[in-house]
Each structure stands twice: as C-alpha cells, then as structure tokens.
Design a protein around this motif. Structure first.
Motif, mmCIF file in Angstrom:
data_model
loop_
_atom_site.group_PDB
_atom_site.id
_atom_site.type_symbol
_atom_site.label_atom_id
_atom_site.label_comp_id
_atom_site.label_asym_id
_atom_site.label_seq_id
_atom_site.Cartn_x
_atom_site.Cartn_y
_atom_site.Cartn_z
ATOM 1 N N MET A 3 3.733 -6.674 2.147
ATOM 2 C CA MET A 3 2.671 -7.188 1.283
ATOM 3 C C MET A 3 3.183 -8.332 0.411
ATOM 4 N N THR A 4 4.407 -8.192 -0.108
ATOM 5 C CA THR A 4 4.992 -9.251 -0.935
ATOM 6 C C THR A 4 5.164 -10.526 -0.124
ATOM 7 N N SER A 5 5.668 -10.382 1.105
ATOM 8 C CA SER A 5 5.866 -11.542 1.988
ATOM 9 C C SER A 5 4.541 -12.213 2.335
ATOM 10 N N LEU A 6 3.534 -11.411 2.661
ATOM 11 C CA LEU A 6 2.227 -11.961 3.028
ATOM 12 C C LEU A 6 1.555 -12.635 1.834
ATOM 13 N N TYR A 32 -3.953 -13.229 -0.798
ATOM 14 C CA TYR A 32 -4.491 -11.887 -0.615
ATOM 15 C C TYR A 32 -5.279 -11.662 0.671
ATOM 16 N N PRO A 33 -6.039 -12.621 1.202
ATOM 17 C CA PRO A 33 -6.784 -12.319 2.439
ATOM 18 C C PRO A 33 -5.900 -11.741 3.540
ATOM 19 N N ALA A 34 -4.656 -12.236 3.643
ATOM 20 C CA ALA A 34 -3.736 -11.697 4.649
ATOM 21 C C ALA A 34 -3.330 -10.272 4.312
ATOM 22 N N VAL A 35 -3.036 -10.032 3.030
ATOM 23 C CA VAL A 35 -2.688 -8.676 2.595
ATOM 24 C C VAL A 35 -3.838 -7.719 2.878
ATOM 25 N N ALA A 36 -5.061 -8.165 2.570
ATOM 26 C CA ALA A 36 -6.245 -7.323 2.777
ATOM 27 C C ALA A 36 -6.403 -6.933 4.238
ATOM 28 N N GLN A 37 -6.168 -7.885 5.141
ATOM 29 C CA GLN A 37 -6.284 -7.573 6.566
ATOM 30 C C GLN A 37 -5.216 -6.570 6.990
ATOM 31 N N GLY A 38 -4.019 -6.700 6.410
ATOM 32 C CA GLY A 38 -2.964 -5.733 6.707
ATOM 33 C C GLY A 38 -3.317 -4.344 6.207
ATOM 34 N N VAL A 39 -3.827 -4.268 4.969
ATOM 35 C CA VAL A 39 -4.227 -2.977 4.395
ATOM 36 C C VAL A 39 -5.362 -2.359 5.207
ATOM 37 N N PHE A 40 -6.308 -3.182 5.620
ATOM 38 C CA PHE A 40 -7.425 -2.716 6.440
ATOM 39 C C PHE A 40 -6.921 -2.143 7.766
ATOM 40 N N SER A 41 -5.954 -2.827 8.381
ATOM 41 C CA SER A 41 -5.416 -2.365 9.671
ATOM 42 C C SER A 41 -4.700 -1.026 9.523
ATOM 43 N N VAL A 42 -4.052 -0.802 8.379
ATOM 44 C CA VAL A 42 -3.402 0.485 8.116
ATOM 45 C C VAL A 42 -4.435 1.602 8.127
ATOM 46 N N GLY A 43 -5.558 1.357 7.458
ATOM 47 C CA GLY A 43 -6.630 2.355 7.436
ATOM 48 C C GLY A 43 -7.169 2.649 8.822
ATOM 49 N N ILE A 44 -7.282 1.610 9.651
ATOM 50 C CA ILE A 44 -7.787 1.792 11.016
ATOM 51 C C ILE A 44 -6.837 2.656 11.839
ATOM 52 N N ILE A 45 -5.522 2.432 11.673
ATOM 53 C CA ILE A 45 -4.531 3.252 12.393
ATOM 54 C C ILE A 45 -4.691 4.720 12.011
ATOM 55 N N TYR A 46 -4.884 4.985 10.737
ATOM 56 C CA TYR A 46 -5.109 6.360 10.277
ATOM 57 C C TYR A 46 -6.328 6.974 10.969
ATOM 58 N N LEU A 47 -7.399 6.201 11.047
ATOM 59 C CA LEU A 47 -8.629 6.723 11.653
ATOM 60 C C LEU A 47 -8.436 6.987 13.147
#
Length: 423
Positions: free
Chosen positions: A84-87, A93-108
C-alpha cells in the motif's frame, strides 16, 4: 432452543449489558484497537479518520453477515502496509483502493469454495497439537511490538527510561485492576489501565496536546472513492491480492482463539464461509471510502479473554463509537495522543493472554509432548512464528504467523502417527 452458555462468561456472545455498562465495555475495545488501526494509515499516507470509519463499518458488516454470532472487531491490517505504501507513492489512492478491493474479492472467492467443500476438513488439519502452538504464536508474535512501544521513542527512535517506566506502571495498573476490582470496574481493566497509564504519561511529559488544540470539533473524514480514477492498475491487484492468503491464515487462527475462549465452534456455526465473507466484505467497503484493508484484531480478542465479556453487543457498540468518533476531530486527536508507552504496557498483558489461551488448549486436550510427532509439529511452529521467519517474494510477504500456520498444517498431514523409534 436456547443456546448453550459459555463457561465463566460474565456476558456471553448473545447477551446485552445495560447501556451504561455497554458504553464502558465498548469504549475499552475502541481504545484497544485504536492505536494499531490509526498507525496503518499514518504509515501508508491515508486518512486516519477514514480508517477509523472503515473499521467501524467493516465490523458492523461482518456482524451482519455472520448473523451476530461472532464477537470480532475489524481493524486496519498491517499485512498490506508495504504494497500500500509503494502504491500510494507511485500512483495515489485509486491504485491502493483497487488493491484493497481485490483482497476482498479473494476472501469472497475462498468463502464460496469453503461453502461448497464444507468445514469437516478443518478438524483434520487443525487438531489441538497444531491449534495450541498456533494460538500461542498469534499472541507472542506481537511481543516485539509491545517491547518496542514500551522502550523506544518513535520520534527519535532512541531508548528512553521514562517510556519504560510508564509502560511498567501501565502494566502494573492493568494487573491491579484485573485482580482486585469487582463488578463493572472488574470488567474494564484494560480501559482503566490505559487511562492510568495516560495520566502517568502526562506526568512524565510524553503527551503533546498541540494536535488536540488545532483539531476541529467536527471534521468530515477525507473520503476517497474507489472510482476516483477510471484507470485500471493491474500491479496493485497483483501486489495485494495474493496477500489475502496471509490474512486468511491469520483469520483462521483468530477464529480458533475465539472458539476456545467462548466454548463454541464458529467454523460450523455460522460457518467459516460466513466469517471469510464478512472479512472480505469489510475490505471491499473500506476500498469504497478510502480506507486500508481490514482484518480481525487480536487486541480485542485479548480484551475479551481478560474481561470474560464476549458480547457481540459490546463489539457492535465499539464499531458504532468508531464511526461517530471519525467525525469528531478533537476526540480523534486526543486518542491519537496516547503514547506508545501506554499501548506497549497494555500489550504486555493482552498479547500474553492470547498466548495463554493457546497453552490452555494444549493442557485441556492433554497433548503429549513425550511423543515425537507432537514435538516435531510444535517446535517449528513456535520458533518460526515468534521469530517472524517470513517469506518475501517481491512485494509478496508471508508473515511469520502465516508461515508457522502453513508449516504446522503440512507437518500434521505428512508426519506418521508414531515415529519409527517409538514403535
């Protein structure tokens, strides 16, 4: 049919304390999670108010999906700090948000797989000989963080004796309140310990109120939408999505601890698929408003173990307070002035309590360490997890807890029931 009550519980999972007591107990959880939840966005460069808001909303969503059956608080996850720091530095933030969103999708996705496969496999790969050491590791892996907070000035990165003294005084106060107070005060030893430690910190000159004076009473968090940019950042997804496997393994460990202290089996009811879906949905919600990825917090589990209060109403109350607090600038700033010495002093108790829960699993199930198989499973789990023997593959980093969990599972599956020398 009435649900079986947990042994020793003052307020069980489904029981609601009277409002004044509910408020105090919820405030205790809020203080316990606040330091770590705020630290993640401060390191990454995100808005702390949004992170607090995300933690509260994420917790409420988790409770909704698990039908109010699991007392778990969702806070900012440290597992994603590096990517997240690197992104954030490279793309914003848009890049961080997409990464966070993808984490949630993996969980689902994993939750759907678990829903199809069932949960019978959990008992096979997580017998007491594996669960006990892993739970111990979850608590003891945080020991280094507590020790650093209790000795090092974060501003100068130097050892200071007054920080050490305040940490010990905070620990002593927390132990005193836990052992000698009864009734409602006996249920909030952590909160009382933090307040006492904070007073000592003021006396020793460790608290700066300048940020409180400058803060506004009402401050709208700096919400940032996932859809702020129409550009897709594949590197963000590739950097963060695989790390979901790390937090999923830690999630399993947290559920094990909750199973132990509440006397329930949350893997079966409401089901691991529901708990995973709750975590994933919480991260997706965080990505929509500008927050970091969230996960269940060991600090709050430690509070429950100490207080014997497992009520989801208390956890829900903490979540509501977090949402409200994110809009109150002065209160948010005041809590952020709690120094690391106080957090470290309380951490000595909270993290050790989690480790003791793992030890109790071993004792209750009479795990025999004269048998080489049990010894060969426990030894590497403890050393790898406590020593944080992590695996780094580019931006992908598996923490010591995650590595210890995986190695424990593998050893349990491949080792023979009896060593050749014992036959």
């Amino acid at each position: 049919m009435e649900e079986k009550r947990s042994n020793g519980a003052i307020y069980d999972v489904y029981e609601r304390p009277p409002f004044p007591m509910l408020f105090g107990l919820s405030l205790q959880h809020l203080f316990s999670m606040f330091g770590a939840t705020v630290l993640v966005p401060l390191v990454v460069g995100l808005n702390p108010g949004v992170a607090i808001f995300s933690s509260g909303v994420g917790t409420l969503l988790h409770m909704l999906i698990t039908r109010g059956k699991i007392p778990a608080y969702m806070g900012s996850s440290f597992a994603f700090v590096i990517p997240m720091t690197s992104l954030m530095k490279s793309f914003g933030y848009p890049a961080v948000a997409q990464g966070v969103f993808s984490v949630g999708i993996i969980y689902l996705i994993v939750a759907l797989i678990v829903a199809k496969a069932g949960s019978a496999w959990i008992d096979k790969i997580f017998p007491p000989a594996v669960v006990g050491p892993i739970v111990m590791v979850i608590g003891l892996s945080l020991a280094g963080s507590a020790a650093t907070n209790a000795t090092i000035n974060s501003a100068t990165n130097k050892y200071e004796i007054k920080i050490f003294i305040v940490a010990l005084l905070t620990l002593a106060a927390t132990i005193f309140y836990n052992m000698y107070f009864k009734g409602f005060l006996g249920m909030i030893p952590v909160l009382l310990g933090i307040i006492t430690g904070y007073i000592f910190a003021i006396i020793f000159g460790l608290v700066d109120f300048q940020s409180v004076a400058q803060a506004h009473w009402f401050a709208l968090p700096n919400f940032n939408s996932l859809f702020a940019s129409k550009k897709l950042y594949p590197s963000a997804i590739l950097d963060m999505a695989p790390l979901a496997l790390v937090t999923i393994s830690e999630h399993l460990g947290h559920i094990m601890v909750l199973n132990k202290i509440t006397g329930r089996n949350f893997f079966r009811d409401p089901g691991l698929n529901k708990t995973l879906a709750g975590d994933g949905t919480a991260s997706i919600a965080a990505s929509l408003v500008g927050g970091p990825s969230v996960t269940s917090y060991g600090e709050n589990i430690g509070v429950m173990q100490m207080s014997k209060v497992y009520s989801v109403w208390v956890i829900g109350g903490a979540a509501v307070l977090a949402v409200l607090l994110s809009f109150v600038g002065k209160l948010s700033a005041l809590i952020q002035t709690i120094p690391g010495a106080v957090i470290g002093g309380v951490g000595f108790m909270l993290y050790g309590v989690i480790a003791a829960a793992g030890l109790q699993i071993i004792v209750d199930n009479k795990v025999d360490y004269s048998k080489k198989r049990n010894l060969m499973i426990a030894a590497p789990i403890l050393v790898i997890g406590i020593g944080n023997f992590d695996l780094q593959l580019g931006n992908l980093e598996f923490t010591g807890v995650a590595m210890a969990t995986v190695i424990g599972i593998v050893l349990n599956l491949v080792l023979p029931k009896v060593a050749a020398s014992e036959k």
